[in-house]
Scaffold this motif. Structure first.
Motif: not given
Ligand SMILES: C[C@H](O)[C@H](O)[C@H]1CNC2=NC(N)=NC(=O)C2=N1
Length: 105
Positions: A57-59, A74-77
């Motif tokens: 779950n990381h894109h 990067n991790t936008h969260d």
């Molecule tokens: C709601 C969902 O699980 C989140 O938005 C996940 C999805 N994939 C993601 N991918 C990346 N690269 N960063 C994230 O913060 C992230 N968050």
């Protein structure tokens, strides 16, 4: 998997375990340009990377033209880099190695 934003010493350590990735400190991301022999190999790499991305779950943020795939992680969260970025980077390294030819940066 921890989602804490990593500090510079941890980033440098994890970056040292990878090949050909560049840290963009200001952007809080790591990047690599993968080059393959042709579009089919590039797309094979993207397909395998996409499955890993879904599993984690990381894109990735990426851009493909023919045999070239530019990847930014990067991790936008978290507003920066986390262990997930390095986990995905490693999976992408493995995916690239499985393609017949990776020409390098
Ligand atoms: C709601 C969902 O699980 C989140 O938005 C996940 C999805 N994939 C993601 N991918 C990346 N690269 N960063 C994230 O913060 C992230 N968050």
């Amino acid at each position: 998997m921890k989602m804490e934003k990593l500090e510079r010493p941890a980033i440098n350590q994890l970056l040292g375990e990878l090949t050909g990735w560049t840290l963009d400190d200001a952007a809080g991301s790591i990047s690599k340009t993968f080059k393959f022999a042709n579009f089919v190999e590039a797309f094979g790499f993207m397909t395998e990377s996409a499955l890993a991305a879904e599993k984690f779950n990381h894109h990735p943020e990426w851009f493909n033209v023919y045999s070239r795939v530019e990847v930014k992680l990067n991790t936008h969260d978290a507003g920066g880099l986390t262990e997930l970025d390095f986990k995905l980077a490693k999976a992408m390294e493995k995916a690239a190695a499985r393609e017949a030819i990776e020409l390098g940066d």
